[in-house]
Design an enzyme around this catalytic site. Structure first.
Site, mmCIF file in Angstrom:
data_model
loop_
_atom_site.group_PDB
_atom_site.id
_atom_site.type_symbol
_atom_site.label_atom_id
_atom_site.label_comp_id
_atom_site.label_asym_id
_atom_site.label_seq_id
_atom_site.Cartn_x
_atom_site.Cartn_y
_atom_site.Cartn_z
ATOM 1 N N ARG A 44 30.755 37.862 37.910
ATOM 2 C CA ARG A 44 31.345 38.245 39.201
ATOM 3 C C ARG A 44 32.840 38.383 39.010
ATOM 4 O O ARG A 44 33.382 38.031 37.965
ATOM 5 C CB ARG A 44 30.974 37.275 40.330
ATOM 6 N N GLY A 45 33.515 38.880 40.066
ATOM 7 C CA GLY A 45 34.930 39.221 39.932
ATOM 8 C C GLY A 45 34.998 40.727 39.672
ATOM 9 O O GLY A 45 34.270 41.242 38.805
ATOM 10 N N ALA A 46 35.853 41.423 40.433
ATOM 11 C CA ALA A 46 35.827 42.888 40.411
ATOM 12 C C ALA A 46 35.968 43.502 39.002
ATOM 13 O O ALA A 46 35.127 44.313 38.597
ATOM 14 C CB ALA A 46 36.909 43.419 41.358
ATOM 15 N N ARG A 87 26.342 45.576 43.952
ATOM 16 C CA ARG A 87 27.296 44.965 44.898
ATOM 17 C C ARG A 87 28.197 46.069 45.444
ATOM 18 O O ARG A 87 28.719 46.876 44.672
ATOM 19 C CB ARG A 87 28.150 43.882 44.204
ATOM 20 N N GLN A 192 33.811 29.434 44.181
ATOM 21 C CA GLN A 192 34.406 29.945 42.935
ATOM 22 C C GLN A 192 35.676 29.176 42.576
ATOM 23 O O GLN A 192 36.009 29.042 41.392
ATOM 24 C CB GLN A 192 34.748 31.433 43.086
ATOM 25 N N ASP A 233 39.155 43.014 45.670
ATOM 26 C CA ASP A 233 37.977 43.783 45.252
ATOM 27 C C ASP A 233 38.153 45.267 45.539
ATOM 28 O O ASP A 233 37.517 46.109 44.908
ATOM 29 C CB ASP A 233 36.726 43.242 45.938
ATOM 30 N N ASN A 243 39.302 41.234 49.967
ATOM 31 C CA ASN A 243 39.153 40.177 48.959
ATOM 32 C C ASN A 243 38.208 39.110 49.515
ATOM 33 O O ASN A 243 37.742 39.200 50.661
ATOM 34 C CB ASN A 243 40.521 39.574 48.599
HETATM 35 O O1 MRU Z 1 32.202 37.386 45.069
HETATM 36 P P1 MRU Z 1 33.097 37.359 43.864
HETATM 37 O O2 MRU Z 1 33.176 36.024 43.203
HETATM 38 O O3 MRU Z 1 32.769 38.469 42.903
HETATM 39 O O4 MRU Z 1 34.526 37.664 44.473
HETATM 40 C C1 MRU Z 1 35.621 37.728 43.607
HETATM 41 C C2 MRU Z 1 36.909 37.926 44.311
HETATM 42 O O5 MRU Z 1 36.952 38.046 45.521
HETATM 43 C C3 MRU Z 1 38.121 38.059 43.464
HETATM 44 O O6 MRU Z 1 39.240 37.605 44.167
HETATM 45 C C4 MRU Z 1 38.338 39.524 43.097
HETATM 46 O O7 MRU Z 1 37.175 40.085 42.586
HETATM 47 C C5 MRU Z 1 39.434 39.692 42.116
HETATM 48 S S1 MRU Z 1 38.976 39.027 40.543
HETATM 49 C C6 MRU Z 1 40.184 39.382 39.428
#
Ligand code: MRU
Length: 346
Positions: A44-46, A87, A192, A233, A243
């Site tokens: 996970r994470g963009a 997603r 997270q 994101d 985000n």
């Molecule tokens: O649902 P997630 O854990 O994928 O969400 C991640 C975030 O909201 C992060 O802040 C975003 O992806 C930036 S990660 C460098």
């Protein structure tokens, strides 16, 4: 170690669902398994899911039994649709898929396309690390010795291929020898912050305190926060920032208390096709994420209740002090200045 890599014909990633207690790699042998890993948040994470989608396309090219170019391109289009549906909010996913599809279309015969897709995925992953380091250098200029930084979600090495975005800024400031302290939002409901950001900061030997999300306003109002750093994101052309859920409330509290609020994003997270954040799709996740936890062994809510679980929110650009990118920091007016940052990468 990278959060994701190509390994002997499979895609190997750190299974983030098991951290902080268990460090285990997940091996995906098909693009369908990669799509499931993205949806279930093993990765996970963009930026990390963008890289996962790219490696998923390299797998799809190998899985396809098509002998001609048109057949292979058609199989790849189907794979891209499946990966994209995993997603909806992080634009890095569709950005990576478009980049890989273009590479496939520009390729020659099926063997050449298969090779080009693997090279393309590797290049995208390598670039991500290099971009984060540049972003870290720009952002660290905002951090003074002695600063306390408030951080939401996880934006570190785990959320990217390596190094991180907002956490990369924190890491660069630490590597520069600045004495800093991080207030880590636990980030309900998937935690997270509590599970992943604390784990990363502990390994990096950066000083931190874990706080409940609801405490962030208190720390800002009592003068204990110098700057808020978050990831994103998707950022719309006008600087509205989608985000992790809870970011909007942080930005409001920051604005009310005169605390600077900076999203830190690679330009691949900026979606110039959307004029404002109103058009950003917000992922709704299962109720189980909210009510599936226990307190003293008891469920935290009665059975059968109605639950809403939007995974992201949109912070209006008027609450944003500036946006840190790998090409520099965009300040208001964000529409032209953000565009310049994106154009510097094209
Ligand atoms: O649902 P997630 O854990 O994928 O969400 C991640 C975030 O909201 C992060 O802040 C975003 O992806 C930036 S990660 C460098």
């Amino acid at each position: 170690m990278r959060s994701i890599e190509w390994h002997s014909g499979t895609v190997r990633m750190i299974d983030q669902r098991l951290l902080p207690t268990t460090f285990q790699m997940l091996e995906c042998e098909s693009y369908e398994e990669v799509a499931d890993a993205i949806r279930d948040m093993a990765i996970r994470g963009a930026p990390a899911i963008g890289a996962a989608a790219a490696f998923g396309m390299a797998l799809a090219a190998r899985q396809s039994s098509a002998r001609d170019r048109d057949g292979l391109l058609s199989d790849l289009r189907a794979a891209a649709e499946r990966l994209k549906a995993a997603r909806p909010t992080a634009v890095n996913l569709s950005w990576a898929l478009s980049r890989l599809m273009k590479r496939a279309k520009d390729g020659g015969d099926p063997a050449a396309i298969r090779e080009r897709l693997l090279e393309g995925a590797q290049a995208l992953a390598d670039e991500d690390v290099e971009i984060n380091r540049r972003l870290g250098e720009h952002g660290a200029a905002l951090i003074e010795d002695g600063y306390t930084i408030l951080h939401h979600c996880n934006t570190g090495a785990l959320a990217t291929v390596d190094y991180g975005t907002a956490l990369g800024v924190i890491r660069t400031a630490h590597e520069q020898g600045k004495q800093i302290h991080v207030l880590v939002d636990e980030t309900r409901p998937r935690l997270q912050g509590a599970r992943l950001t604390t784990w990363e900061l502990q390994h990096l030997d950066i000083s931190f305190t874990l706080i409940a999300d609801n405490a962030a306003g208190h720390f800002m109002r009592s003068g204990q926060v110098d700057i808020v750093l978050v990831g994103a994101d998707r950022v719309a052309a006008n600087g509205d920032v989608a985000n992790k859920i809870g970011t909007y409330k942080l930005a409001l509290a920051a604005q009310d208390n005169g605390v600077p609020f900076y999203p830190c994003v690679p330009t691949s997270t900026v979606d110039l096709s959307l004029s404002s954040g109103d058009d950003i799709p917000i992922e709704e996740r299962p109720a189980e994420e909210i009510i599936g936890v226990t307190y003293h062994g008891q469920p935290i809510a009665p059975d059968g209740i109605q639950v809403a679980n939007p995974a992201f929110d949109v912070t209006p650009h008027r609450c944003v002090t500036g946006i840190v990118t790998e090409n520099g920091i965009a300040y208001p007016p964000l529409t032209p200045n953000l565009r310049r940052m994106v154009q510097a990468s094209t």
